[in-house]
Design an enzyme around this catalytic site. Structure first.
Site, PDB file in Angstrom:
ATOM      1  CB  THR A  67       0.622   9.316   8.876  1.00  0.00           C
ATOM      2  OG1 THR A  67       0.488   8.358   7.534  1.00  0.00           O
ATOM      3  CG2 THR A  67       0.698   8.293  10.134  1.00  0.00           C
ATOM      4  CE  LYS A  77      -7.428   9.991   3.050  1.00  0.00           C
ATOM      5  NZ  LYS A  77      -6.686   9.875   4.401  1.00  0.00           N
ATOM      6  NE  ARG A  78      -3.360   1.191  -1.820  1.00  0.00           N
ATOM      7  CZ  ARG A  78      -2.987  -0.128  -1.976  1.00  0.00           C
ATOM      8  NH1 ARG A  78      -1.620  -0.047  -1.197  1.00  0.00           N
ATOM      9  NH2 ARG A  78      -3.448  -1.262  -2.533  1.00  0.00           N
ATOM     10  CE  LYS A  89      -6.951   4.462   3.592  1.00  0.00           C
ATOM     11  NZ  LYS A  89      -6.425   5.305   4.518  1.00  0.00           N
ATOM     12  CG  HIS A 116      -0.694  -0.846  11.862  1.00  0.00           C
ATOM     13  ND1 HIS A 116      -0.238   0.481  11.644  1.00  0.00           N
ATOM     14  CD2 HIS A 116       0.494  -1.542  12.195  1.00  0.00           C
ATOM     15  CE1 HIS A 116       1.178   0.427  11.955  1.00  0.00           C
ATOM     16  NE2 HIS A 116       1.370  -0.675  12.355  1.00  0.00           N
ATOM     17  CE  LYS A 160       2.654  11.207   5.296  1.00  0.00           C
ATOM     18  NZ  LYS A 160       2.180  10.281   4.280  1.00  0.00           N
TER      19      LYS A 160
HETATM   20  C1  PLP Z   1       1.354   9.259   3.979  1.00  0.00           C
HETATM   21  C2  PLP Z   1       1.149   8.327   2.934  1.00  0.00           C
HETATM   22  C3  PLP Z   1       0.064   7.402   3.187  1.00  0.00           C
HETATM   23  C4  PLP Z   1      -1.051   7.405   4.372  1.00  0.00           C
HETATM   24  O1  PLP Z   1      -1.907   8.175   3.859  1.00  0.00           O
HETATM   25  P1  PLP Z   1      -3.405   8.004   4.920  1.00  0.00           P
HETATM   26  O2  PLP Z   1      -4.171   9.397   4.391  1.00  0.00           O
HETATM   27  O3  PLP Z   1      -3.058   8.225   6.276  1.00  0.00           O
HETATM   28  O4  PLP Z   1      -4.008   6.815   4.547  1.00  0.00           O
HETATM   29  C5  PLP Z   1      -0.116   6.696   2.118  1.00  0.00           C
HETATM   30  N1  PLP Z   1       0.653   6.598   1.057  1.00  0.00           N
HETATM   31  C6  PLP Z   1       1.668   7.359   1.001  1.00  0.00           C
HETATM   32  C7  PLP Z   1       2.589   7.327  -0.267  1.00  0.00           C
HETATM   33  C8  PLP Z   1       2.125   8.383   1.876  1.00  0.00           C
HETATM   34  O5  PLP Z   1       2.858   9.164   1.651  1.00  0.00           O
END
Ligand code: PLP
Length: 807
Positions: free
Chosen positions: A650, A544-545, A550, A353, A654
């Site tokens: 991911t 995101k985190r 990022k 990952h 979404k």
């Molecule tokens: C989808 C999701 C992530 C991943 O987000 P990235 O933008 O791909 O880092 C992290 N936390 C939650 C709660 C998510 O639903």
């Protein structure tokens, strides 16, 4: 399944499961009743599914993951069972509003971020595709911490998610396995002369199973997620109590049960703590014992093991499984090393990952030896044989051996868990095309050379059930009126929307749905944070985190730039910039970034000159449920990581699936998303991976960019001069130092100008609502590839070799 049936079950559960009658039932009681009603209807299908698998004796997939970021279950299970209309109506007739009842449920936050959420999306897809799969993990008593913001700073609170009980889990107190730690290894010779090993004088912990049903869409297949909880072995050893010190016995019992107490909240950095390795071995050992037990119900010998079992390692976290399976086969079941190794390497596959060195897991040899002495011996033996084989293949290349070894000898000896996972697996996969190519070219280049073809790509996906059908009922319904509902299980059908992208009526309806979603999010922001945001403004979203790679900071630099332009009299397109995400509690820079976001928000949101033109909002406690509220309201999705750092992402999928346009770099799955939606419908900016490499080679000098851009200089000077923190002007010196004086590791300054220019084209396009909407529709239409159903089909065909079981 009728309204009457559901209604009768609701009142029955209110009385017999909660001991409440209608007048004194609280919303929580109603939730419990609703959950039990859904659960009853899951259980029958679940048992039937398990019976089907048993009768077929089909090959099973075991998905081993230290994280499953599931979120809430009620809505998901209800929709997957096709019970939504009935349950909503029945509740309504009983005087309850479904949305209020569903809001009571705690998230199962047994994961950090993307990696854990991927595991949850995969379980949904595997059940929907009728694949015989078991998710195995840990039942943490405390999941991901709850984040609050106090005086602009992140404060972490324990996530006591089980406080009111968990209606979805089934404890299996009879399903127990012992897991050993510490002790020593005794060698002995059998009378036939063979050498054997006993692992003795160990400290044992029991693993007890908790099972949770995982329904697929349509409700035919209901799979099992089995999470292990640590129980003291003292409970099962009466002698311990009889021997005397009762009080100490109970205290020690607590010690061993601490093992499954809490999820490590670190995303993308490895925390080399003893408890972490213990957690890994604990759940891996219990899961493998469970798999072999299930296998043995049908088989006599061991030869069929790879025909019946496929184990996917979600990152290196469960990679001790390679050594544990060898131990079980050789030490316990007395197979020869060669036989056992032949089976092991046909069973495992491993998903990588991340390419970032700080995330690659290694453990000091001495520490490993104390906790798992027999496993260290096994790892040495695996390594010895592996080194022999490489030496034979590439004679005289000592450097190659050093680089490939399972033991890193550079500064103190350490076990390289990724090397163990690769050598023990038949297939290794990356999670997006670019990431896989970089894996082959950089961190695993030597493995690619000695075993070409072993590393393959499996681009991530997300489940359309949760991330469109459930999270965005308005858009799901609109799509349904035009192309039907087949997309829920066949996301490629969304491409039918392409021909509607230019249609006025459809555009108007699409915009109306987006507007309603934005109004709802604006209400939430008002009620939670007392900030007024304008639903007509561009909702620019980064969720995101919080991590330097990022580049939330790049986003903040853009906000400050817009603020300065407004102060200088410009008027552009009104924007609401929304950021959400948690920082690892030990990651000082990430926490500093959160504070900066909140400090900048305070100044910008309260400046009379700015008015409605710009708002910055940090929404606390980003989790799955908050993602479900935010994602449907996004106009613009920020996917701005430094090229080459985000393995896939991911969140990007979404947001686009819900009609956001992406502003992004050529990183992770952004590359493939752009291909699918068309480059005209994607806001691309910034350095490429090659550009970053080239700039590093030349010697990157962030100062050059600072002096070359007046707007950048102004923004950075405001941060370093204490403009946003007059009470403590030096507060953000660490941030400015990292950018200007410590090499700007993630190339923010190099990408700033291109980013801001790209944001200007975003603002300009948003003025043209018709064209914006057309492109948003084309984004939804292009997301077919990013269903986790597609991803899982690829794993099933190319890695696991398993077939659906339907009757
Ligand atoms: C989808 C999701 C992530 C991943 O987000 P990235 O933008 O791909 O880092 C992290 N936390 C939650 C709660 C998510 O639903």
């Amino acid at each position: 399944m009728s309204v009457e049936g559901v209604s009768a079950s609701l009142t029955k559960h209110l009385i017999y499961s909660s001991s409440k009658n209608l007048p004194n039932a609280t919303t929580r009681d109603w939730f419990q009743a609703a959950a039990h009603v859904v659960r009853d209807r899951l259980v029958e299908r679940w048992m039937a599914t398990m019976q089907r698998y048993y009768e077929h004796d089909s090959k099973r997939i075991y998905y081993l993951s230290l994280e499953f970021l599931v979120g809430r279950t009620l809505s998901n299970a209800m929709l997957n069972l096709g019970l939504d209309a009935q349950l909503k109506t029945a509740l309504y007739e009983l005087g309850q509003q479904y949305e209020k009842v569903a809001e009571i449920e705690s998230d199962a936050a047994l994961g950090n971020g993307g990696l854990g959420r991927l595991a949850a999306c995969f379980l949904d897809s595997m059940a929907t595709l009728d694949l015989p799969c078991y998710g195995y993990g840990i039942r943490y008593e405390y999941g991901m911490f709850r984040q609050s913001i106090e005086n602009g700073e992140q404060v972490e609170h324990p996530d006591n998610w089980l406080r009111y009980g968990n209606p979805w889990e089934f404890p299996r107190p009879e399903l127990l396995y012992p897991v050993k730690f510490y002790g020593r290894v005794v060698e002995y010779r059998h009378e036939d002369g063979s050498l054997h090993h006993h692992w003795v004088e160990t400290d044992d912990v029991m693993a007890m199973a908790y099972d949770t049903p995982v329904p697929g869409f349509g409700g035919k297949t209901v799979n099992n997620m089995r999470l292990w909880s640590a129980k003291s072995s003292r409970d099962f050893d009466l002698r311990y109590f009889n021997q005397g010190n009762y009080i100490q016995a109970v205290a020690d019992k607590n010690d061993s049960e601490n093992l499954s107490k809490v999820l490590y909240p670190d995303d993308s950095t490895e925390v080399g703590r003893e408890l972490r390795l213990k957690q890994q071995y604990f759940f891996v050992s219990a899961s493998l014992q469970d798999m072999l037990f299930r296998y043995k119900k049908h088989a006599d010998g061991w030869a069929m093991l790879p025909e019946k079992i496929a184990v996917q390692l979600n990152d290196t976290h469960p990679s001790i499984a390679v050594a544990e399976l060898m131990r079980l086969l050789v030490d316990v079941h007395k197979l020869s090393w060669d036989e056992a190794w032949g089976l092991t390497t046909q069973i495992f596959s491993y998903t990588n990952h991340t390419l970032m060195p700080e995330a690659l897991e290694t453990w000091p040899v001495a520490f490993f030896e104390r906790l798992l002495p027999r496993h260290l011996q096994i790892i040495f033996e695996i390594n010895y044989r592996f080194m022999q084989q490489v030496m034979h293949q590439f004679p005289g290349d000592g450097e190659l051996l050093r680089r490939l070894s399972l033991i890193d000898e550079t500064n103190g000896r350490r076990v390289r868990m990724s090397h163990l996972a690769i050598v023990g697996s038949h297939t290794v996969n990356g999670v997006a095309a670019l990431h896989t190519e970089l894996m082959k070219r950089t961190i695993f280049a030597d493995f690619e050379r000695i075993t070409p073809g072993k590393i393959v790509n499996m681009t991530n996906g997300v489940t359309p059930r949760r991330w469109l059908n459930q999270a965005n009922p308005g858009l799901a319904a609109l799509i349904g009126t035009r192309i039907g509902n087949g997309w829920i299980t066949d996301l490629d059908q969304l491409k039918e929307l392409r021909k509607l992208a230019d249609e006025d009526d459809f555009q108007t309806q699409f915009r109306a749905v987006k507007h309603e979603n934005k109004v709802r999010l604006a209400q939430l922001i008002r009620s939670q944070l007392c900030i007024e945001v304008n639903p007509a403004s561009l909702f620019d979203i980064q969720i995101k985190r919080i991590h330097e790679y990022k580049r939330q900071l790049l986003n903040v630099l853009h906000v400050i730039t817009l603020y300065n332009r407004i102060r200088a009299g410009a008027d552009g397109m009104p924007r609401t910039v929304i950021i959400a995400g948690k920082a690892a509690p030990g990651y000082a820079m990430a926490k500093c970034i959160i504070r900066l976001i909140n400090d900048v928000a305070d100044i910008v949101n309260n400046d009379q000159r700015v008015g409605n033109q710009l708002k910055l909002v940090f929404i606390p406690n980003y989790d799955v449920s908050n993602a479900e509220r935010i994602v449907p309201a996004a106009d613009l999705s920020e996917q701005i990581s430094t090229a080459g750092t985000e393995a896939s992402g991911t969140g990007n999928m979404k947001l686009a699936l819900n009609g956001a346009l992406t502003i992004g770099t050529l990183d992770g799955a952004n590359v493939e998303m752009r291909e699918e939606v068309g480059s005209d419908n994607f806001f691309l900016f910034g350095l490429t991976t090659e550009g970053v490499e080239e700039l590093s080679r030349q010697g990157y000098d962030p100062m050059r960019y600072y002096h070359a851009s007046a707007e950048l200089k102004q923004a950075l000077d405001m941060i370093s001069g204490g403009y946003f923190c007059s009470d403590e002007p030096a507060r953000y010196q660490p941030i400015v130092d990292a950018l200007l004086h410590q090499g700007d590791k993630y190339f923010l300054l190099a990408d700033y100008e291109a980013y801001v220019a790209c944001q200007d084209t975003v603002s300009a396009l948003y003025q043209d609502q018709k064209e914006w909407t057309r492109r948003a529709i084309l984004n939804v239409a292009g997301m077919g590839k990013f269903s986790s159903d597609r991803t899982i089909k690829e794993y099933a065909e190319r890695i696991w070799h398993v077939e659906p079981v339907t009757d």
